[in-house]
Scaffold this motif. Structure first.
Motif, PDB file in Angstrom:
ATOM      1  N   GLN A 192      20.716  13.662  48.348  1.00  0.00           N
ATOM      2  CA  GLN A 192      19.378  13.850  48.921  1.00  0.00           C
ATOM      3  C   GLN A 192      19.005  15.322  49.037  1.00  0.00           C
ATOM      4  O   GLN A 192      17.829  15.675  48.958  1.00  0.00           O
ATOM      5  CB  GLN A 192      19.308  13.182  50.301  1.00  0.00           C
ATOM      6  N   THR A 193      19.992  16.169  49.236  1.00  0.00           N
ATOM      7  CA  THR A 193      19.710  17.600  49.438  1.00  0.00           C
ATOM      8  C   THR A 193      20.520  18.498  48.518  1.00  0.00           C
ATOM      9  O   THR A 193      20.468  19.722  48.666  1.00  0.00           O
ATOM     10  CB  THR A 193      20.039  18.008  50.895  1.00  0.00           C
ATOM     11  N   GLY A 194      21.280  17.904  47.606  1.00  0.00           N
ATOM     12  CA  GLY A 194      22.178  18.712  46.785  1.00  0.00           C
ATOM     13  C   GLY A 194      23.302  19.322  47.593  1.00  0.00           C
ATOM     14  O   GLY A 194      23.913  20.296  47.172  1.00  0.00           O
ATOM     15  N   GLY A 195      23.557  18.731  48.763  1.00  0.00           N
ATOM     16  CA  GLY A 195      24.643  19.205  49.611  1.00  0.00           C
ATOM     17  C   GLY A 195      24.268  20.316  50.567  1.00  0.00           C
ATOM     18  O   GLY A 195      25.132  20.838  51.283  1.00  0.00           O
ATOM     19  N   ALA A 196      23.000  20.689  50.631  1.00  0.00           N
ATOM     20  CA  ALA A 196      22.596  21.814  51.476  1.00  0.00           C
ATOM     21  C   ALA A 196      22.764  21.532  52.965  1.00  0.00           C
ATOM     22  O   ALA A 196      22.840  22.472  53.768  1.00  0.00           O
ATOM     23  CB  ALA A 196      21.147  22.192  51.192  1.00  0.00           C
ATOM     24  N   ASP A 197      22.835  20.256  53.352  1.00  0.00           N
ATOM     25  CA  ASP A 197      23.036  19.919  54.768  1.00  0.00           C
ATOM     26  C   ASP A 197      24.466  19.430  55.029  1.00  0.00           C
ATOM     27  O   ASP A 197      24.728  18.734  56.002  1.00  0.00           O
ATOM     28  CB  ASP A 197      22.023  18.866  55.231  1.00  0.00           C
ATOM     29  N   HIS A 198      25.386  19.811  54.147  1.00  0.00           N
ATOM     30  CA  HIS A 198      26.800  19.481  54.305  1.00  0.00           C
ATOM     31  C   HIS A 198      27.596  20.743  54.630  1.00  0.00           C
ATOM     32  O   HIS A 198      27.201  21.846  54.235  1.00  0.00           O
ATOM     33  CB  HIS A 198      27.364  18.848  53.033  1.00  0.00           C
ATOM     34  N   PHE A 199      28.709  20.579  55.338  1.00  0.00           N
ATOM     35  CA  PHE A 199      29.555  21.739  55.618  1.00  0.00           C
ATOM     36  C   PHE A 199      31.011  21.313  55.728  1.00  0.00           C
ATOM     37  O   PHE A 199      31.333  20.149  55.964  1.00  0.00           O
ATOM     38  CB  PHE A 199      29.105  22.457  56.892  1.00  0.00           C
ATOM     39  N   GLU A 259      31.826  23.705  41.943  1.00  0.00           N
ATOM     40  CA  GLU A 259      30.889  24.819  42.065  1.00  0.00           C
ATOM     41  C   GLU A 259      29.688  24.451  42.930  1.00  0.00           C
ATOM     42  O   GLU A 259      29.149  25.284  43.656  1.00  0.00           O
ATOM     43  CB  GLU A 259      30.430  25.254  40.680  1.00  0.00           C
ATOM     44  N   HIS A 260      29.262  23.187  42.864  1.00  0.00           N
ATOM     45  CA  HIS A 260      28.100  22.752  43.636  1.00  0.00           C
ATOM     46  C   HIS A 260      28.383  22.788  45.136  1.00  0.00           C
ATOM     47  O   HIS A 260      27.477  23.028  45.935  1.00  0.00           O
ATOM     48  CB  HIS A 260      27.650  21.351  43.215  1.00  0.00           C
ATOM     49  N   VAL A 261      29.634  22.546  45.535  1.00  0.00           N
ATOM     50  CA  VAL A 261      29.992  22.636  46.957  1.00  0.00           C
ATOM     51  C   VAL A 261      29.958  24.094  47.398  1.00  0.00           C
ATOM     52  O   VAL A 261      29.382  24.441  48.437  1.00  0.00           O
ATOM     53  CB  VAL A 261      31.386  22.018  47.215  1.00  0.00           C
ATOM     54  N   LYS A 262      30.570  24.949  46.600  1.00  0.00           N
ATOM     55  CA  LYS A 262      30.634  26.373  46.926  1.00  0.00           C
ATOM     56  C   LYS A 262      29.237  26.977  47.024  1.00  0.00           C
ATOM     57  O   LYS A 262      28.953  27.804  47.892  1.00  0.00           O
ATOM     58  CB  LYS A 262      31.447  27.080  45.838  1.00  0.00           C
ATOM     59  N   SER A 263      28.348  26.557  46.136  1.00  0.00           N
ATOM     60  CA  SER A 263      27.016  27.157  46.062  1.00  0.00           C
ATOM     61  C   SER A 263      26.031  26.565  47.056  1.00  0.00           C
ATOM     62  O   SER A 263      25.138  27.263  47.533  1.00  0.00           O
ATOM     63  CB  SER A 263      26.448  27.006  44.643  1.00  0.00           C
ATOM     64  N   ASN A 264      26.171  25.283  47.365  1.00  0.00           N
ATOM     65  CA  ASN A 264      25.153  24.586  48.150  1.00  0.00           C
ATOM     66  C   ASN A 264      25.565  24.273  49.580  1.00  0.00           C
ATOM     67  O   ASN A 264      24.770  24.439  50.505  1.00  0.00           O
ATOM     68  CB  ASN A 264      24.757  23.278  47.451  1.00  0.00           C
ATOM     69  N   ALA A 265      26.802  23.780  49.766  1.00  0.00           N
ATOM     70  CA  ALA A 265      27.229  23.406  51.116  1.00  0.00           C
ATOM     71  C   ALA A 265      27.468  24.658  51.958  1.00  0.00           C
ATOM     72  O   ALA A 265      27.675  25.758  51.439  1.00  0.00           O
ATOM     73  CB  ALA A 265      28.506  22.566  51.046  1.00  0.00           C
ATOM     74  N   ILE A 266      27.433  24.468  53.269  1.00  0.00           N
ATOM     75  CA  ILE A 266      27.714  25.570  54.201  1.00  0.00           C
ATOM     76  C   ILE A 266      29.226  25.678  54.362  1.00  0.00           C
ATOM     77  O   ILE A 266      29.888  24.717  54.749  1.00  0.00           O
ATOM     78  CB  ILE A 266      27.042  25.311  55.559  1.00  0.00           C
ATOM     79  N   GLN A 267      29.752  26.846  54.053  1.00  0.00           N
ATOM     80  CA  GLN A 267      31.180  27.091  54.206  1.00  0.00           C
ATOM     81  C   GLN A 267      31.417  27.754  55.567  1.00  0.00           C
ATOM     82  O   GLN A 267      30.971  28.874  55.800  1.00  0.00           O
ATOM     83  CB  GLN A 267      31.680  28.007  53.091  1.00  0.00           C
ATOM     84  N   VAL A 268      32.104  27.074  56.458  1.00  0.00           N
ATOM     85  CA  VAL A 268      32.458  27.630  57.766  1.00  0.00           C
ATOM     86  C   VAL A 268      33.881  28.164  57.609  1.00  0.00           C
ATOM     87  O   VAL A 268      34.853  27.428  57.736  1.00  0.00           O
ATOM     88  CB  VAL A 268      32.375  26.564  58.871  1.00  0.00           C
ATOM     89  N   ILE A 269      34.004  29.451  57.303  1.00  0.00           N
ATOM     90  CA  ILE A 269      35.300  29.984  56.875  1.00  0.00           C
ATOM     91  C   ILE A 269      35.624  31.311  57.550  1.00  0.00           C
ATOM     92  O   ILE A 269      34.743  32.077  57.922  1.00  0.00           O
ATOM     93  CB  ILE A 269      35.350  30.163  55.341  1.00  0.00           C
ATOM     94  N   CYS A 270      36.922  31.554  57.698  1.00  0.00           N
ATOM     95  CA  CYS A 270      37.378  32.806  58.304  1.00  0.00           C
ATOM     96  C   CYS A 270      37.263  33.977  57.329  1.00  0.00           C
ATOM     97  O   CYS A 270      36.917  35.080  57.734  1.00  0.00           O
ATOM     98  CB  CYS A 270      38.830  32.661  58.776  1.00  0.00           C
ATOM     99  N   SER A 271      37.590  33.748  56.058  1.00  0.00           N
ATOM    100  CA  SER A 271      37.601  34.833  55.071  1.00  0.00           C
ATOM    101  C   SER A 271      36.184  35.083  54.559  1.00  0.00           C
ATOM    102  O   SER A 271      35.848  34.796  53.414  1.00  0.00           O
ATOM    103  CB  SER A 271      38.546  34.498  53.920  1.00  0.00           C
TER     104      SER A 271
END
Length: 349
Positions: A119-126, A142-154
């Motif tokens: 529905q959003t290309g993953g833009a509302d996923h994290f 690549e679509h996860v890396k580019s579209n989803a929100i990465q909640v990451i330490c690094s």
């Protein structure tokens, strides 16, 4: 110098209450019979998470118990991908070498079995990951890396796969629960600055070589023979120097023990930058200024230092994890960062 620890405290407090009242998260469901339940469900151990990468487990465990969770995906602002990079990394069936394939297959199943990603290309996923190996896990999605929100330490501006306007910097915090006493008393802080750690980066090598023989800056290579906490409590400034990654637990350590952080990690997207005015409670300098470190710190007047140290005590609550969330702690601050990104999701949708 702007001495307020928040960019705009009034707006933050108002939005924070809105966030607590309205934010909703849908977690993709898995059951205990799933062969990888150990990585997809929260930890069942009564022991609290530990170690350098505890932030990932704390966040996930607390999220599952929080009031933000909804069972109705139509009411969700965000969708959580609950795989644990730390668990998969240590799982002999997966390991570091199999991470990317596991995540690719997991995302294939999610996008096939549920309509929400598409529905959003993953833009509302994290997803959340504290160890930098999480980046390796996304190499085949690549679509996860580019579209989803990465909640990451690094979280480094320097890395091509981290987007500060989209992703969230997760604070790397070593769990501690025995509150140190009398943190406002600066008279016992006799050392100007302190660093201890393995010398495995050019920044740390430069720091150690420049100041190894100095009487007021303590820069130590390797483990200490005396308690780490004694140095944190006995120093005015505590140095966070980049290792393999821009992030370490040293900022959380410094704040916990009332020590003003000195940040030597170029391109670090510091946690909660959208909310906190880091220059009100830390000293941020470039690695090229290591030879000038003592001069920079000595030029900070006693009055300016008092403000910095008092502000450290104001913000330290934002850099602590709890088994059950406590108002304004690290969990709620991460949730607020997510809440700020909800409008971007609608644009991308």
């Amino acid at each position: 110098m702007n001495q307020d620890v928040y960019h705009d405290k009034e707006i933050f407090l108002q939005n924070y209450e809105d966030m607590k009242r309205s934010l909703r998260i849908y977690i993709y469901p898995h059951n205990k019979n799933d062969p990888f339940a150990n990585a997809l469900l929260p930890e069942e151990s009564n022991q609290e998470p530990g170690g350098n990468y505890a932030s990932e487990a704390y966040f996930k465990n607390v999220l599952y118990k929080s009031h933000f969770i909804t069972k109705d995906p139509s009411k969700a602002d965000f969708f959580f991908l609950p795989f644990s990079i730390a668990s998969l990394r240590h799982d002999p069936r997966i390991g570091v070498g199999g991470l990317a394939d596991f995540i690719r297959e997991y995302m294939r199943n999610i996008s096939h079995d549920y309509p929400y990603w598409n529905q959003t290309g993953g833009a509302d996923h994290f997803y959340a990951a504290c160890h930098s190996i999480g980046r390796v896990a996304m190499e085949k999605v690549e679509h996860v890396k580019s579209n989803a929100i990465q909640v990451i330490c690094s979280s480094s501006y320097f890395l091509p796969n981290y987007f500060s306007h989209k992703d969230v910097s997760l604070p790397q915090i070593w769990p501690r629960h025995d509150e140190p006493q009398d943190l406002a008393n600066t008279s016992r802080r006799k050392k100007l600055a302190f660093f201890a750690g393995t010398i495995m980066s050019p920044v740390r090598k430069s720091l150690a070589e420049t100041w190894k023989d100095d009487s007021s800056i303590f820069a130590h290579d390797g483990r200490l023979k005396t308690p780490y906490s004694d140095h944190l409590l006995g120093s005015k400034y505590c140095i966070h120097a980049k290792g393999f990654e821009v992030n370490t637990a040293r900022i959380g350590d410094a704040l916990y023990y009332g020590c003003v952080p000195v940040i030597l990690a170029d391109y670090y997207d510091l946690p909660f930058m959208d909310i906190l005015n880091w220059r009100a409670f830390s000293v941020v300098i470039m690695a090229t200024d290591i030879p000038n470190l003592k001069k920079i710190l000595q030029e900070i007047s006693p009055q300016e230092y008092s403000v910095l140290q008092a502000n450290v005590l104001k913000v330290r609550k934002h850099f602590q994890w709890h088994k059950s969330p406590v108002n304004f702690d690290a969990f709620y601050m991460v949730m607020y960062e997510l809440w700020l990104r909800r409008s971007s999701v609608r644009i991308l949708s």
